[in-house]
Every structure is written in structure tokens, then in C-alpha cells.
Design an enzyme around this catalytic site. Structure first.
Site, PDB file in Angstrom:
ATOM      1  N   SER A   1       0.858  -1.181   0.000  1.00 20.87           N
ATOM      2  CA  SER A   1       0.000   0.000   0.000  1.00 20.87           C
ATOM      3  C   SER A   1       0.896   1.234   0.000  1.00 20.87           C
ATOM      4  CB  SER A   1      -0.937  -0.051   1.207  1.00 20.87           C
ATOM      5  OG  SER A   1      -1.866   1.000   1.164  1.00 20.87           O
TER       6      SER A   1
ATOM      7  N   HIS B   1      -2.796  -1.295  -3.212  1.00 19.54           N
ATOM      8  CA  HIS B   1      -3.934  -0.406  -2.978  1.00 19.54           C
ATOM      9  C   HIS B   1      -3.832   0.769  -3.945  1.00 19.54           C
ATOM     10  CE1 HIS B   1      -4.502  -1.910   1.418  1.00 19.54           C
ATOM     11  NE2 HIS B   1      -4.976  -2.753   0.523  1.00 19.54           N
TER      12      HIS B   1
ATOM     13  N   ASP C   1      -4.318  -4.747   5.932  1.00 21.51           N
ATOM     14  CA  ASP C   1      -4.678  -5.613   4.812  1.00 21.51           C
ATOM     15  C   ASP C   1      -3.429  -6.351   4.330  1.00 21.51           C
ATOM     16  OD1 ASP C   1      -6.280  -6.779   2.825  1.00 21.51           O
ATOM     17  OD2 ASP C   1      -5.848  -5.169   1.411  1.00 21.51           O
TER      18      ASP C   1
END
Length: 192
Positions: free
Chosen positions: A16, A43, A136
């Protein structure tokens, strides 16, 4: 422990915040003859459909594509999860795209991609979790370890934002904790 003779059918990498520069570094330095398919789940902004694959392609020495649903993994190719789609890996080596609800506030969800790779490829998957600002990916990379796959977590000291790798390290002990240059060197040393 790493078995130097182990061959992998796929490498899955999630990241991310801060991961673009890490992935760019890896793809710029990877062996141009690298055969193992690489699946990237990063992401990204939902409303921005282009730019990321083009940006990575400028750096990468191997092709970077956004796959279509049911595309089969091919050697010497990097697959980037498209904006606003979850990417799952199937038992037959194909990719499934989904618009299911966001998971961990994300679509694509790194957990979904890594978990599906753990299920489909078991001990023949190499999972890598990079810098990021939420958790995540932590459960997904643990699932790879639980299924006897090989796991690498980026060293939190080398991360722009270390929440993602620290979340993984709270759940389990990966096979290796490496900085971006060490990840690149590890990949380049893999049997093809």
C-alpha cells in the site's frame, strides 16, 4: 527454512502506501529472463483507472499488464490487480476478478489475493508483503505460511509506513524479513 531447489509457480506481492517505489525498484532490477509469474496487489485509488500500470511499465524490465477475468498466468509477466477489482488466483492457474464489497476498506484486497494464492498453490507460492498503512495483507500472508508457502515481509525499518508489515509480524514469523534490495537479490537468485 528456505530450500534453494524449491521452484515456485507464482509470486504474489502486496503493498500500500510507499509500495510503488519498492515495486518499481524490484521490477527495474529483476532478471529480464525471470520466468515465474508475479501477481501484484497494490492499494490504488478507485476512480483512477490508469497510470499505475504505465508507471510500473516504465521501470520494469518485464511486461506489466492488468489482466482480464479468466486470464491464465504466463511466465515472464507481472499482473497488476486492476483498480476497484479484487483479484483471486484459481486452482487452474487463472485469474478471477470480482467487484465484491471492499475488504479491509480495500478493493483490491491484498488479503483476498494472498489467501487465494495460498489455497490454489499451497507450497508452490512465494508471498511478499511490503510497506503499507493498514493491516490488509497480514492475514493473507499468514495463510500462505500456514499452507507451507514461502513468506517474506519487508523489514519495517525500511518502510515508508510500517503498519502493514508490523501487523503481519504480530501474527506470525515469516521465513524472511528483508529490505527492498534484499528482496530483489532473493528473487534474482531463485531457480527458474
Amino acid at each position: 527454512m528456505y530450500n534453494q531447489d524449491q521452484t515456485y509457480k507464482v509470486i504474489v506481492m502486496g503493498g500500500s502506501a510507499g509500495s510503488f517505489s519498492v515495486v518499481s525498484h524490484i521490477l527495474a532490477g529483476i532478471n529480464p529472463e525471470f520466468k515465474i509469474p508475479i501477481v501484484l496487489c497494490l492499494h490504488r485509488l478507485k476512480h483512477v483507472r490508469s497510470g499505475l500500470v504505465e508507471g510500473l511499465s516504465l521501470k520494469s524490465v518485464i511486461p506489466v499488464v492488468e489482466p482480464n477475468d479468466k486470464a491464465k498466468l504466463r511466465p515472464n509477466t507481472v499482473y497488476l490487480a486492476p483498480s476497484n477489482y479484487h483479484l483471486f488466483l484459481e486452482l487452474d492457474g487463472s485469474i478471477a476478478l470480482s467487484t465484491e464489497e471492499s475488504f479491509n476498506h480495500s478493493r483490491p484486497s491484498i488479503d483476498y489475493t494472498l489467501s487465494s494464492a495460498a489455497y490454489a498453490f499451497r507450497d508452490r507460492v512465494l508471498g511478499i508483503l511490503l510497506t503499507g498503512a493498514n493491516k490488509d495483507g497480514a492475514r493473507g500472508i499468514k495463510e500462505i505460511a500456514d499452507n507451507k508457502g514461502f513468506t517474506i515481509v519487508q523489514d519495517p525499518k525500511s518502510c515508508d509506513i510500517d503498519t502493514m508489515p508490523r501487523s503481519a509480524l504480530q501474527l506470525f514469523q515469516p521465513d524472511l524479513v528483508l529490505d527492498p534490495q534484499q528482496i530483489l537479490e532473493f528473487l534474482n537468485a531463485l531457480p527458474q
